[in-house]
Design a protein around this motif. Structure first.
Motif, PDB file in Angstrom:
ATOM      1  N   VAL A   1      27.719 -27.103 -20.037  1.00 45.09           N
ATOM      2  CA  VAL A   1      29.071 -26.354 -19.556  1.00 45.09           C
ATOM      3  C   VAL A   1      28.682 -25.188 -18.929  1.00 45.09           C
ATOM      4  O   VAL A   1      29.203 -24.890 -17.807  1.00 45.09           O
ATOM      5  N   ASN A   2      27.587 -24.493 -19.486  1.00 43.77           N
ATOM      6  CA  ASN A   2      27.347 -23.082 -18.667  1.00 43.77           C
ATOM      7  C   ASN A   2      26.877 -23.167 -17.285  1.00 43.77           C
ATOM      8  O   ASN A   2      27.129 -22.455 -16.307  1.00 43.77           O
ATOM      9  N   GLU A   3      26.192 -24.403 -17.188  1.00 44.43           N
ATOM     10  CA  GLU A   3      25.370 -24.602 -15.997  1.00 44.43           C
ATOM     11  C   GLU A   3      26.569 -24.772 -14.964  1.00 44.43           C
ATOM     12  O   GLU A   3      26.422 -24.379 -13.724  1.00 44.43           O
ATOM     13  N   VAL A   4      27.390 -25.767 -15.351  1.00 44.20           N
ATOM     14  CA  VAL A   4      28.519 -25.982 -14.460  1.00 44.20           C
ATOM     15  C   VAL A   4      29.428 -24.753 -13.962  1.00 44.20           C
ATOM     16  O   VAL A   4      29.787 -24.669 -12.837  1.00 44.20           O
ATOM     17  N   ARG A   5      29.568 -23.854 -14.955  1.00 38.62           N
ATOM     18  CA  ARG A   5      30.417 -22.682 -14.654  1.00 38.62           C
ATOM     19  C   ARG A   5      29.434 -21.960 -13.750  1.00 38.62           C
ATOM     20  O   ARG A   5      30.100 -21.119 -13.065  1.00 38.62           O
ATOM     21  N   ILE A   6      28.285 -21.682 -13.707  1.00 41.83           N
ATOM     22  CA  ILE A   6      27.461 -21.015 -12.837  1.00 41.83           C
ATOM     23  C   ILE A   6      27.616 -21.727 -11.373  1.00 41.83           C
ATOM     24  O   ILE A   6      27.353 -20.791 -10.588  1.00 41.83           O
ATOM     25  N   ARG A   7      27.480 -23.005 -11.338  1.00 44.48           N
ATOM     26  CA  ARG A   7      27.665 -23.639 -10.058  1.00 44.48           C
ATOM     27  C   ARG A   7      28.971 -23.356  -9.570  1.00 44.48           C
ATOM     28  O   ARG A   7      29.221 -23.285  -8.135  1.00 44.48           O
ATOM     29  N   ALA A   8      29.966 -23.451 -10.395  1.00 44.17           N
ATOM     30  CA  ALA A   8      31.305 -23.169  -9.695  1.00 44.17           C
ATOM     31  C   ALA A   8      31.472 -21.608  -9.218  1.00 44.17           C
ATOM     32  O   ALA A   8      32.203 -21.289  -8.430  1.00 44.17           O
ATOM     33  N   ALA A   9      30.926 -20.698  -9.837  1.00 42.97           N
ATOM     34  CA  ALA A   9      30.807 -19.293  -9.572  1.00 42.97           C
ATOM     35  C   ALA A   9      30.242 -19.181  -7.973  1.00 42.97           C
ATOM     36  O   ALA A   9      30.653 -18.470  -7.336  1.00 42.97           O
TER      37      ALA A   9
ATOM     38  N   ARG B   1      23.225 -30.543 -30.907  1.00 42.17           N
ATOM     39  CA  ARG B   1      23.807 -31.198 -29.824  1.00 42.17           C
ATOM     40  C   ARG B   1      24.850 -30.363 -29.148  1.00 42.17           C
ATOM     41  O   ARG B   1      24.968 -30.469 -28.044  1.00 42.17           O
ATOM     42  N   THR B   2      25.597 -29.492 -30.130  1.00 46.06           N
ATOM     43  CA  THR B   2      26.324 -28.719 -29.602  1.00 46.06           C
ATOM     44  C   THR B   2      25.821 -27.725 -28.643  1.00 46.06           C
ATOM     45  O   THR B   2      26.584 -27.408 -27.651  1.00 46.06           O
ATOM     46  N   ALA B   3      24.574 -27.114 -29.027  1.00 54.72           N
ATOM     47  CA  ALA B   3      24.041 -26.253 -28.074  1.00 54.72           C
ATOM     48  C   ALA B   3      23.894 -26.915 -26.871  1.00 54.72           C
ATOM     49  O   ALA B   3      23.892 -26.279 -25.438  1.00 54.72           O
ATOM     50  N   ALA B   4      23.338 -28.037 -26.795  1.00 59.15           N
ATOM     51  CA  ALA B   4      22.907 -28.916 -25.575  1.00 59.15           C
ATOM     52  C   ALA B   4      24.034 -28.852 -24.622  1.00 59.15           C
ATOM     53  O   ALA B   4      24.053 -28.768 -23.526  1.00 59.15           O
ATOM     54  N   MET B   5      25.416 -29.423 -25.288  1.00 61.15           N
ATOM     55  CA  MET B   5      26.506 -29.370 -24.573  1.00 61.15           C
ATOM     56  C   MET B   5      27.151 -28.270 -23.933  1.00 61.15           C
ATOM     57  O   MET B   5      27.331 -28.016 -22.828  1.00 61.15           O
ATOM     58  N   ASN B   6      26.852 -27.114 -24.790  1.00 59.97           N
ATOM     59  CA  ASN B   6      27.465 -25.797 -24.172  1.00 59.97           C
ATOM     60  C   ASN B   6      26.392 -25.445 -23.047  1.00 59.97           C
ATOM     61  O   ASN B   6      26.892 -24.959 -22.294  1.00 59.97           O
TER      62      ASN B   6
ATOM     63  N   VAL C   1      27.767 -33.022  -9.659  1.00 61.06           N
ATOM     64  CA  VAL C   1      28.788 -33.164 -10.612  1.00 61.06           C
ATOM     65  C   VAL C   1      28.673 -34.624 -11.374  1.00 61.06           C
ATOM     66  O   VAL C   1      28.858 -34.739 -12.610  1.00 61.06           O
ATOM     67  N   ASN C   2      28.522 -35.741 -10.621  1.00 63.52           N
ATOM     68  CA  ASN C   2      28.241 -36.903 -11.389  1.00 63.52           C
ATOM     69  C   ASN C   2      27.130 -36.815 -12.270  1.00 63.52           C
ATOM     70  O   ASN C   2      27.302 -37.412 -13.419  1.00 63.52           O
ATOM     71  N   ARG C   3      25.867 -36.449 -11.974  1.00 66.63           N
ATOM     72  CA  ARG C   3      24.833 -36.030 -12.867  1.00 66.63           C
ATOM     73  C   ARG C   3      25.145 -35.250 -14.234  1.00 66.63           C
ATOM     74  O   ARG C   3      24.534 -36.022 -15.325  1.00 66.63           O
ATOM     75  N   LEU C   4      25.729 -34.265 -14.066  1.00 72.41           N
ATOM     76  CA  LEU C   4      26.096 -33.450 -15.192  1.00 72.41           C
ATOM     77  C   LEU C   4      27.146 -33.976 -16.192  1.00 72.41           C
ATOM     78  O   LEU C   4      26.938 -34.205 -17.402  1.00 72.41           O
ATOM     79  N   ALA C   5      28.095 -34.767 -15.386  1.00 66.15           N
ATOM     80  CA  ALA C   5      29.083 -35.805 -16.300  1.00 66.15           C
ATOM     81  C   ALA C   5      28.394 -36.581 -17.234  1.00 66.15           C
ATOM     82  O   ALA C   5      28.672 -36.960 -18.145  1.00 66.15           O
TER      83      ALA C   5
ATOM     84  N   ASP D   1      33.292 -36.414 -17.077  1.00 70.30           N
ATOM     85  CA  ASP D   1      34.071 -35.981 -15.955  1.00 70.30           C
ATOM     86  C   ASP D   1      35.125 -34.862 -16.476  1.00 70.30           C
ATOM     87  O   ASP D   1      35.239 -33.841 -15.935  1.00 70.30           O
ATOM     88  N   ARG D   2      35.681 -35.014 -17.647  1.00 72.31           N
ATOM     89  CA  ARG D   2      36.829 -34.090 -18.251  1.00 72.31           C
ATOM     90  C   ARG D   2      36.063 -32.805 -18.347  1.00 72.31           C
ATOM     91  O   ARG D   2      36.525 -31.614 -18.505  1.00 72.31           O
ATOM     92  N   ILE D   3      34.878 -33.024 -19.252  1.00 74.90           N
ATOM     93  CA  ILE D   3      34.149 -31.622 -19.783  1.00 74.90           C
ATOM     94  C   ILE D   3      33.646 -30.831 -18.427  1.00 74.90           C
ATOM     95  O   ILE D   3      33.894 -29.549 -18.494  1.00 74.90           O
ATOM     96  N   VAL D   4      33.298 -31.511 -17.444  1.00 74.62           N
ATOM     97  CA  VAL D   4      32.715 -31.001 -15.998  1.00 74.62           C
ATOM     98  C   VAL D   4      34.028 -30.373 -15.697  1.00 74.62           C
ATOM     99  O   VAL D   4      33.896 -29.210 -15.047  1.00 74.62           O
TER     100      VAL D   4
END
Length: 297
Positions: free
Chosen positions: A173-181, A165-170, A145-149, A202-205
């Motif tokens: 976010v999708n990687e975090v969602r997969i990890r959350a699942a 840049r938007t594509a990289a940030m999205n 989580v810290n690494r992704l933030a 932190d907030r985005i993650v």
């Protein structure tokens, strides 16, 4: 292995499609066996022939074997072992490397993102694969989580604003969602502190974790971010988190959400909220669903 070749999203789609196809002749044969085994015919020396229907071991085995081809294919993809009828099959699996699978699923989810109001079937399939095949204890940790933030913050700092840049940030976010699942309980436990952090990453993650595992307990935190977001990207993903949370909100929480969104439509901070097409679309979509829950089905 270090020299293992990644499985592309296209290849992953093809593998998953082929893994779930059942041969018609196999299904037909086992259905015939299952149905036939339920009929018990008695032919006594004297008297009329009688019959009755009974479900026995043969019937249950035949029904279970219908899924054997898919089970073997999924075994080849995901690894593991299967024991049946005195034999055992095992495989290390094409998907056994968690980080490689996360990377491929992230790419697949990112390239199949649906517009506001549409429920993408690919996203649901990706989440189910993540939940089934990724080890929770390795997939979502404080270190990850810290690494992704920090990675999110580095993307914003190093890349010029624009589509890349938007594509990289999205994608992050999708990687975090997969990890959350893959680790929903851990995701729900981590989200509150991240949403209340002063660090943008932190907030985005945290918002991505909520999108992956929505919970009413962080409703006020997400609403606060909608009205105080440090960037359009942050507000956009706060709105997406709200969309995922709507089914678990009670009447008071839905009313509060509607009031905040209606206020945002007036652009109280003078930042041009409704001039950002994706944000305007999500606000309008959420207000429609809040007024008519059937519209979001």
């Amino acid at each position: 292995m270090a020299d293992a070749k990644p499985v592309s999203p296209q290849r992953l789609r093809a593998l998953l499609a082929s893994a779930t196809v059942l041969p018609w002749w196999w299904v037909t044969a086992l259905v015939v066996v299952a149905v036939g085994s339920t009929v018990d015919i008695s032919m006594p020396a004297k008297g009329a022939t009688s019959w009755h229907i009974a479900v026995g071991p043969t019937t249950l085995v035949a029904i279970g074997l219908i899924w054997l081809p898919s089970a073997i294919r999924l075994l080849a993809l995901a690894g593991g072992s299967v024991k049946a009828g005195g034999w055992e099959a095992s495989s290390t699996g094409l998907m056994q490397a968690p980080e490689q699978l996360i990377e491929d699923l992230t790419e697949l989810r990112t390239t199949a993102e649906p517009p506001p109001g549409e429920r993408g079937t690919v996203q649901g399939d990706v989440d189910r694969i993540a939940a089934r095949y990724l080890p929770p204890e390795q997939t979502l940790t404080p270190e990850v989580v810290n690494r992704l933030a920090r990675e999110y913050e580095a993307i914003r700092r190093r890349m010029r604003g624009g589509d890349k840049r938007t594509a990289a940030m999205n994608r992050l976010v999708n990687e975090v969602r997969i990890r959350a699942a893959a680790a929903p309980e851990t995701a729900r436990a981590m989200a509150p502190a991240l949403l209340r952090s002063s660090a943008d990453g932190d907030r985005i993650v945290g918002l991505a974790l909520v999108q992956g595992t929505p919970a009413a307990s962080v409703h006020e935190d997400v609403l606060r971010i909608v009205g105080t977001a440090a960037s359009a990207f942050e507000q956009y993903h706060a709105l997406r988190a709200l969309d995922k949370m709507l089914p678990v909100l009670d009447a008071d929480e839905r009313a509060r959400t509607k009031a905040v969104l209606e206020r945002e439509k007036t652009d109280p901070r003078g930042i041009g909220v409704m001039k950002d097409a994706p944000i305007a679309s999500w606000i309008d979509h959420l207000l429609v669903v809040l007024s008519d829950p059937a519209a979001g089905r």
